[in-house]
Enzyme design. Sequence first.
Site, PDB file in Angstrom:
ATOM      1  N   ASP A 170      -6.894  -5.833   7.292  1.00 16.82           N
ATOM      2  CA  ASP A 170      -8.250  -6.367   7.466  1.00 16.82           C
ATOM      3  C   ASP A 170      -9.330  -5.402   6.985  1.00 16.82           C
ATOM      4  O   ASP A 170     -10.491  -5.510   7.387  1.00 16.82           O
ATOM      5  CB  ASP A 170      -8.505  -6.720   8.942  1.00 16.82           C
ATOM      6  CG  ASP A 170      -7.680  -7.917   9.405  1.00 16.82           C
ATOM      7  OD1 ASP A 170      -7.206  -8.674   8.548  1.00 16.82           O
ATOM      8  OD2 ASP A 170      -7.509  -8.074  10.634  1.00 16.82           O
TER       9      ASP A 170
ATOM     10  N   ASP B 188      -5.304  27.674   9.260  1.00 18.88           N
ATOM     11  CA  ASP B 188      -6.203  28.377  10.195  1.00 18.88           C
ATOM     12  C   ASP B 188      -6.629  27.536  11.397  1.00 18.88           C
ATOM     13  O   ASP B 188      -7.662  27.818  12.012  1.00 18.88           O
ATOM     14  CB  ASP B 188      -7.460  28.867   9.460  1.00 18.88           C
ATOM     15  CG  ASP B 188      -7.153  29.914   8.400  1.00 18.88           C
ATOM     16  OD1 ASP B 188      -6.041  30.476   8.437  1.00 18.88           O
ATOM     17  OD2 ASP B 188      -8.016  30.153   7.545  1.00 18.88           O
TER      18      ASP B 188
ATOM     19  N   HIS C  17       5.288   6.797  -5.303  1.00 19.58           N
ATOM     20  CA  HIS C  17       5.756   7.420  -4.067  1.00 19.58           C
ATOM     21  C   HIS C  17       4.741   7.255  -2.937  1.00 19.58           C
ATOM     22  O   HIS C  17       4.925   7.793  -1.847  1.00 19.58           O
ATOM     23  CB  HIS C  17       6.026   8.916  -4.327  1.00 19.58           C
ATOM     24  CG  HIS C  17       6.893   9.574  -3.313  1.00 19.58           C
ATOM     25  ND1 HIS C  17       6.476  10.644  -2.542  1.00 19.58           N
ATOM     26  CD2 HIS C  17       8.164   9.316  -2.921  1.00 19.58           C
ATOM     27  CE1 HIS C  17       7.448  11.027  -1.749  1.00 19.58           C
ATOM     28  NE2 HIS C  17       8.479  10.238  -1.946  1.00 19.58           N
TER      29      HIS C  17
ATOM     30  N   LYS D 119       5.478  15.817   5.331  1.00 19.92           N
ATOM     31  CA  LYS D 119       4.773  16.547   4.274  1.00 19.92           C
ATOM     32  C   LYS D 119       3.412  16.948   4.836  1.00 19.92           C
ATOM     33  O   LYS D 119       2.421  16.225   4.691  1.00 19.92           O
ATOM     34  CB  LYS D 119       4.586  15.672   3.034  1.00 19.92           C
ATOM     35  CG  LYS D 119       5.896  15.062   2.479  1.00 19.92           C
ATOM     36  CD  LYS D 119       6.041  13.656   2.898  1.00 19.92           C
ATOM     37  CE  LYS D 119       7.098  12.858   2.160  1.00 19.92           C
ATOM     38  NZ  LYS D 119       8.318  13.436   1.800  1.00 19.92           N
TER      39      LYS D 119
ATOM     40  N   HIS E  55      11.376  15.104   7.044  1.00 20.40           N
ATOM     41  CA  HIS E  55      10.797  14.440   5.877  1.00 20.40           C
ATOM     42  C   HIS E  55       9.269  14.553   5.849  1.00 20.40           C
ATOM     43  O   HIS E  55       8.608  14.034   4.958  1.00 20.40           O
ATOM     44  CB  HIS E  55      11.209  12.963   5.881  1.00 20.40           C
ATOM     45  CG  HIS E  55      10.952  12.233   4.605  1.00 20.40           C
ATOM     46  ND1 HIS E  55      10.016  11.231   4.493  1.00 20.40           N
ATOM     47  CD2 HIS E  55      11.528  12.353   3.382  1.00 20.40           C
ATOM     48  CE1 HIS E  55      10.011  10.761   3.252  1.00 20.40           C
ATOM     49  NE2 HIS E  55      10.917  11.412   2.555  1.00 20.40           N
TER      50      HIS E  55
ATOM     51  N   LYS F 271       2.521   5.733   0.174  1.00 21.59           N
ATOM     52  CA  LYS F 271       2.780   4.915   1.349  1.00 21.59           C
ATOM     53  C   LYS F 271       1.412   4.511   1.920  1.00 21.59           C
ATOM     54  O   LYS F 271       0.733   5.317   2.563  1.00 21.59           O
ATOM     55  CB  LYS F 271       3.573   5.676   2.408  1.00 21.59           C
ATOM     56  CG  LYS F 271       4.966   6.130   1.917  1.00 21.59           C
ATOM     57  CD  LYS F 271       4.946   7.587   1.543  1.00 21.59           C
ATOM     58  CE  LYS F 271       6.320   8.180   1.364  1.00 21.59           C
ATOM     59  NZ  LYS F 271       7.026   7.805   0.164  1.00 21.59           N
TER      60      LYS F 271
END
Length: 486
Positions: free
Chosen positions: A231, A411, A224, A406, A404, A226
């Site tokens: 470079d 604080d 899952h 996450k 979508h 990404k």
Amino acid sequence: MGLTWDLIRWALLVIVIINEVAALVTVFREKRDIAATWAWLMVLMIPVIGFIIYAFLGRKLPQKRLERISSPTAQHLYDAFEEQRTAFVEMPRPEDSLVQTYRRTIMLFQSIDESFLSEDNQVEIFTTGITFFNRLLTDIEQAKQSIHIEFYTIYNDQIGNRLRTLLEQKAAAGVEVRVLYDSWGSMGVKKSFYDNLRKNGGFASPFLMTHSNFLDFRLNYRDHRKIVVIDGQIGYVGGFNVGDQYLGRLKKFGPWRDTHLRIQGGGVYSLQQCFLRDWNASVKPAERLTHFKDYFPSAALNKGKTAMQIVSSGPDAPLQAIKLGYLRLINAAQDHIWIQTPYLIPDDSVIDALRIAAHSGVDVRIMIPSMPDHAFVYRATQYYARALANEGVTIYSYQLGFLHAKTMTIDGKMASVGSANLDFRSFQLNFEINAFLYDRQLVDELEQIFINDVRDSRVITPEMFDAQPLGLRFKQTFSRLLSPIL
């Protein structure tokens, strides 16, 4: 006739008994979380069908595959880790610095994930697919040495083909191009999709060489993550995958709201490290990378002032590093905890932490989507949202499109952005990666984004949950029973 029916009844009884015994043996044979054990036991009690479901979704990954991840590659990449951890412990820091404030959190990640702390990062935040893909494709177009890409989903659609064509051009121009994808998340995309990339000198592979979802028989353990590294100097991590829906082109979801980071600085080294480890675990020996120093140029350093740690987790690791990080953040909060997650299916430890925080006077806010992309998952999310609303947590339902993102901010000082949802799957089953950030200015930007999203949301109160139809509440409760395996 009566004898025939008696034989049928006896045969069915024998099948049920054999099925239940086999279910008990099967589910207790592998070490699992107790909630997942009971959920699978319930599924396996369905004669025949339960075992078919288990064959595809329940069995764990073979140990040989997991050992490919914990390979000499990983050991080589971590050679300098102990030196940095010792230096961090001994280095004096101002008492008011965030690195000092969250010293124990940093040490936690160093201990359970061997996560490097880098303090020289420049970070840019993206919340729409248009801005994210425009910047990503521009960076790829300007690549001179290497392009490393790892996504759960790369679809054969407009944006997927645009990316692939650009990668083919860069490979033909002599740039090293490597693409790692999840075969389930990219379902419908055949191996031949990358044939022209390979002809031009590029490489593409499914994660852990899982070429067929159905022959593999282990659909539950997905890559899952990404990750993009260009470079060795520019890195991307967050929630976006590659597909037209992430650009808001699918009417079903409407405008897509996600959060992704572009990083320059030492944090890129950690993203590169994770990609190299995953790549070498997923390809044949001839395609494995060994000259690691070529992928960590010193020019990537000294770009900014954001301190961060890149933390990865997955079924190959003995501890659920990202979940433990979430727990550490929640327990450290003194003023507020603001969370965005498309899937809210936490385990008991996270529920208790959120409950304690809310009852201690901490402002706990959680934003979830107003629409489903997976029916059972969405109903389970509603169940836990209702339970937490009853504990004093403010629940927002995002109305403008599909949420979508996450993210978690604490604080106004610390934040997490990455691929991991607040659910069982991200904690236990998926291979995930998050950036944990120590920077007031950057966290303030993330919190301003949250406040802006509140304007496109509505609060779901306990009274509103109680007013839901009985049938809907039953669906939520039933889905919750399956939550450990969703």
